[in-house]
Design an enzyme around this catalytic site. Structure first.
Site, PDB file in Angstrom:
ATOM      1  N   HIS A 198       0.876  -1.189   0.000  1.00 46.16           N
ATOM      2  CA  HIS A 198       0.000   0.000   0.000  1.00 46.16           C
ATOM      3  C   HIS A 198       0.902   1.224   0.000  1.00 46.16           C
ATOM      4  O   HIS A 198       1.498   1.581   1.021  1.00 46.16           O
ATOM      5  CB  HIS A 198      -0.896   0.003   1.250  1.00 46.16           C
ATOM      6  CG  HIS A 198      -1.846   1.162   1.300  1.00 46.16           C
ATOM      7  ND1 HIS A 198      -3.194   1.004   1.530  1.00 46.16           N
ATOM      8  CD2 HIS A 198      -1.662   2.501   1.143  1.00 46.16           C
ATOM      9  CE1 HIS A 198      -3.791   2.186   1.514  1.00 46.16           C
ATOM     10  NE2 HIS A 198      -2.881   3.114   1.301  1.00 46.16           N
ATOM     11  N   HIS A 241       1.452   5.361  -1.886  1.00 42.00           N
ATOM     12  CA  HIS A 241       1.013   6.440  -2.787  1.00 42.00           C
ATOM     13  C   HIS A 241       2.234   6.952  -3.553  1.00 42.00           C
ATOM     14  O   HIS A 241       3.098   7.601  -2.968  1.00 42.00           O
ATOM     15  CB  HIS A 241       0.365   7.571  -1.993  1.00 42.00           C
ATOM     16  CG  HIS A 241      -0.887   7.129  -1.304  1.00 42.00           C
ATOM     17  ND1 HIS A 241      -2.119   7.170  -1.916  1.00 42.00           N
ATOM     18  CD2 HIS A 241      -1.090   6.589  -0.083  1.00 42.00           C
ATOM     19  CE1 HIS A 241      -3.036   6.681  -1.082  1.00 42.00           C
ATOM     20  NE2 HIS A 241      -2.436   6.319   0.034  1.00 42.00           N
ATOM     21  N   LYS A 289      -9.732  -0.474  -4.870  1.00 41.68           N
ATOM     22  CA  LYS A 289      -9.644   0.208  -3.577  1.00 41.68           C
ATOM     23  C   LYS A 289     -10.885   1.038  -3.326  1.00 41.68           C
ATOM     24  O   LYS A 289     -11.287   1.835  -4.178  1.00 41.68           O
ATOM     25  CB  LYS A 289      -8.403   1.114  -3.568  1.00 41.68           C
ATOM     26  CG  LYS A 289      -8.257   2.024  -2.341  1.00 41.68           C
ATOM     27  CD  LYS A 289      -7.753   1.283  -1.120  1.00 41.68           C
ATOM     28  CE  LYS A 289      -7.772   2.151   0.129  1.00 41.68           C
ATOM     29  NZ  LYS A 289      -6.618   3.046   0.216  1.00 41.68           N
ATOM     30  N   HIS A 296     -10.228   1.474   2.689  1.00 42.38           N
ATOM     31  CA  HIS A 296      -9.956   2.505   3.688  1.00 42.38           C
ATOM     32  C   HIS A 296     -11.115   2.402   4.663  1.00 42.38           C
ATOM     33  O   HIS A 296     -12.224   2.843   4.356  1.00 42.38           O
ATOM     34  CB  HIS A 296      -9.871   3.901   3.061  1.00 42.38           C
ATOM     35  CG  HIS A 296      -9.529   4.965   4.072  1.00 42.38           C
ATOM     36  ND1 HIS A 296      -8.367   5.704   4.034  1.00 42.38           N
ATOM     37  CD2 HIS A 296     -10.185   5.377   5.186  1.00 42.38           C
ATOM     38  CE1 HIS A 296      -8.340   6.532   5.070  1.00 42.38           C
ATOM     39  NE2 HIS A 296      -9.431   6.361   5.782  1.00 42.38           N
ATOM     40  N   HIS A 329      -4.102  -0.120   6.443  1.00 43.26           N
ATOM     41  CA  HIS A 329      -3.560   0.767   7.496  1.00 43.26           C
ATOM     42  C   HIS A 329      -4.400   0.746   8.777  1.00 43.26           C
ATOM     43  O   HIS A 329      -4.918   1.773   9.212  1.00 43.26           O
ATOM     44  CB  HIS A 329      -3.382   2.199   6.984  1.00 43.26           C
ATOM     45  CG  HIS A 329      -4.516   2.737   6.138  1.00 43.26           C
ATOM     46  ND1 HIS A 329      -5.820   2.741   6.558  1.00 43.26           N
ATOM     47  CD2 HIS A 329      -4.521   3.291   4.905  1.00 43.26           C
ATOM     48  CE1 HIS A 329      -6.574   3.280   5.625  1.00 43.26           C
ATOM     49  NE2 HIS A 329      -5.813   3.611   4.605  1.00 43.26           N
ATOM     50  N   ASP A 366       1.595   2.822   3.274  1.00 42.14           N
ATOM     51  CA  ASP A 366       0.738   4.002   3.074  1.00 42.14           C
ATOM     52  C   ASP A 366       1.592   5.261   2.993  1.00 42.14           C
ATOM     53  O   ASP A 366       1.124   6.359   3.314  1.00 42.14           O
ATOM     54  CB  ASP A 366      -0.308   4.120   4.189  1.00 42.14           C
ATOM     55  CG  ASP A 366      -1.393   5.146   3.856  1.00 42.14           C
ATOM     56  OD1 ASP A 366      -1.554   5.496   2.664  1.00 42.14           O
ATOM     57  OD2 ASP A 366      -2.066   5.610   4.783  1.00 42.14           O
TER      58      ASP A 366
END
Lengths: 331, 331
Positions: free
Chosen positions: A12, A14, A94, A131, A167, A239
């Protein structure tokens, strides 16, 4: 002291787009073989074709890093979109509840709004990444609320749908994931270190501010214990989420902690502090790949017990633990 | 619609020193007759003489504002210091646990460290003002912890000592204050509006960041209900606390909300929303003075139900609700 482990995967992360992608992907590439690259880019990654293009872009910008494709689950994610994405090799979709984090304004309110897509995902073996926070609920209770209102009923209704609760930040989440056969979880590096005190307990620390927010000491302890437990349902997903410093140190700061430059160094330190260095490799390099049904990496990563100072700034981004000295380096 | 009330007092405000004092005191002077001006200046106000000098300075910088003198309670606050301060007319001494807020590094760990001073204060009728948080406890539990560990035993041991628990933020604190005969509380403007969600629930909002941190919706509701209840033990103390914008919007931001430019306008709006405008005057202009044993103000303040836009910035300080439109103005 040295530790030579199978090259880890970041399940995970970004990597963003544009110049930020060019800037940050190298940090992830320097430690990880593969990356589940989040699709909340601008514009978002909504289809298999877009995911393929984004993957190509990542490969060009960060040679050596293999992206694991993910699309974003939105109202327009029809079963056809899912089917086509699966055909093109997209591993996961996601789900971001509306408004809970960066670039989630186009999210749905609830998983129940995308049930046709979930059915298609179950059928085609596509993983659901979550999430897990309920919009509109008080910040300290959002994740717990999501467990009861969304995760539990959906996990039971689609028992062959593989779900990753991303997360996780609470003791409750650990228990829920352990209790649901088709659900796994990612744990970030920063949630193993931070509590809410590190955000608002002393001075206000925007570079420790993320969603979901770090919770209580007992929650952090539950995360620490589960990552060293050897339970294969809990694996690394950093994350890591870069924002330009002026978007963090301002009157309305973005959520996200940029851990890519120090992820494995910090993890080694945490696992060492917990007398569990022997559990680091499985958590970082095996459990995630297994849950995704991917082969384990052939490459290796060498961690050396030599001081590493985290850069004070990486270009326009302030990393996690900026300027601090760690005990472990990546060779 | 207009409302003409007895001129209010701010029973807890940070007027600072140097150029900041010159800049911010006028905002307080424009609404309030008197101000309990906090002594955590640089250097701090530790003696009666220093409090007199600081009071003179405030009068020069903000004509029309009458300071109510307070000294800071530290390890060096001997009974002699207290006696001399009382002789010079100092009304109160403020206790800051070590490290819990701005300029509190020289505080004591515990009220039990300053018991000789407390005895002298009880004897000389000096009020004890408390920042009620236990250092080292998780941020959401610090105020509750202080109630049990410090406030309760001290309030019982010194039953004639008048105590003000400042800027209360929790339902628990409301109950404790109601249950202890010699204890009153100040309530700030911002804690009637904010919860933790307004600091970290969406974007990170440094200008809503303060100590004690705003808590849960149920806590805010308890504060709202008690200020309209007519209970004279709860009165206004804004804790207005200016910081230069660069000390708020940075990597390690200062705690404090600058409410001085909009305090009574916001309060009128809150009390109106609670259908309790008739309770505003007692909360703002009477209960505090009575607890301090001061005469009520003769002057008046006129509030007009006409739109008021809070300035986006007051010099180098960003005020509470910057740029927002309120329903009430100060005439």
């Amino acid at each position: 002291m040295k530790m030579n482990i199978r090259r880890p995967d970041d399940m995970h992360v970004h990597l963003r787009d544009g110049t930020m992608l060019s800037h940050v992907a190298r940090y992830t590439a320097s430690q990880f073989a593969r990356a589940v690259a989040m699709p909340n880019t601008t514009p978002p990654i909504l289809t298999g074709e877009q995911a393929i293009s984004y993957g190509d872009l990542i490969r060009r910008r960060a040679p050596g890093l293999e992206p694991i494709a993910v699309i974003k689950l939105v109202r327009s994610s029809t079963p056809d979109v899912i089917r086509e994405a699966a055909r093109l090799g997209v591993a996961a979709a996601k789900f971001y509840p509306e408004g809970v984090t960066t670039n989630s304004e186009d999210g749905c309110r609830s998983l129940f709004d995308v049930e046709p897509a979930l059915e298609a995902m179950e059928e085609h073996g596509m993983i659901l990444c979550l999430h897990g926070e309920t919009p509109g609920v008080f910040c300290m209770d959002r994740e717990r609320s999501f467990l009861h209102r969304e995760l539990l009923p959906i996990a039971r209704r689609y028992p062959r749908l593989k779900i990753v609760l991303e997360h996780i930040t609470t003791e409750d989440s650990v228990g829920f994931v352990q209790g649901l056969a088709n659900v796994a979880a990612t744990v970030t590096v920063h949630h193993l270190l931070l509590t809410l005190d590190d955000v608002i307990g002393g001075s206000l620390r925007p570079h420790n501010f993320c969603k979901p927010i770090a919770k209580r000491p007992a929650d952090r302890e539950a995360l620490r214990q589960v990552v060293i437990s050897g339970d294969p349902k809990f694996f690394l997903g950093t994350d890591s989420a870069p924002h330009d410093v002026f978007l963090k140190e301002c009157s309305s700061g973005c959520a996200g902690v940029f851990t890519a430059p120090c992820a494995m160094q910090v993890l080694a330190q945490v696992f060492e502090d917990l007398n569990s260095l022997d559990r680091l490799e499985a958590f970082s390099s095996e459990f995630g790949a297994r849950f995704y049904g991917l082969p384990l990496n052939e490459g290796r990563l060498e961690l050396v017990r030599e001081p590493f100072r985290v850069p004070a700034q990486c270009g326009s981004v302030v990393p996690f633990l900026a300027g601090q000295d760690l005990r472990w380096s990546v060779a």
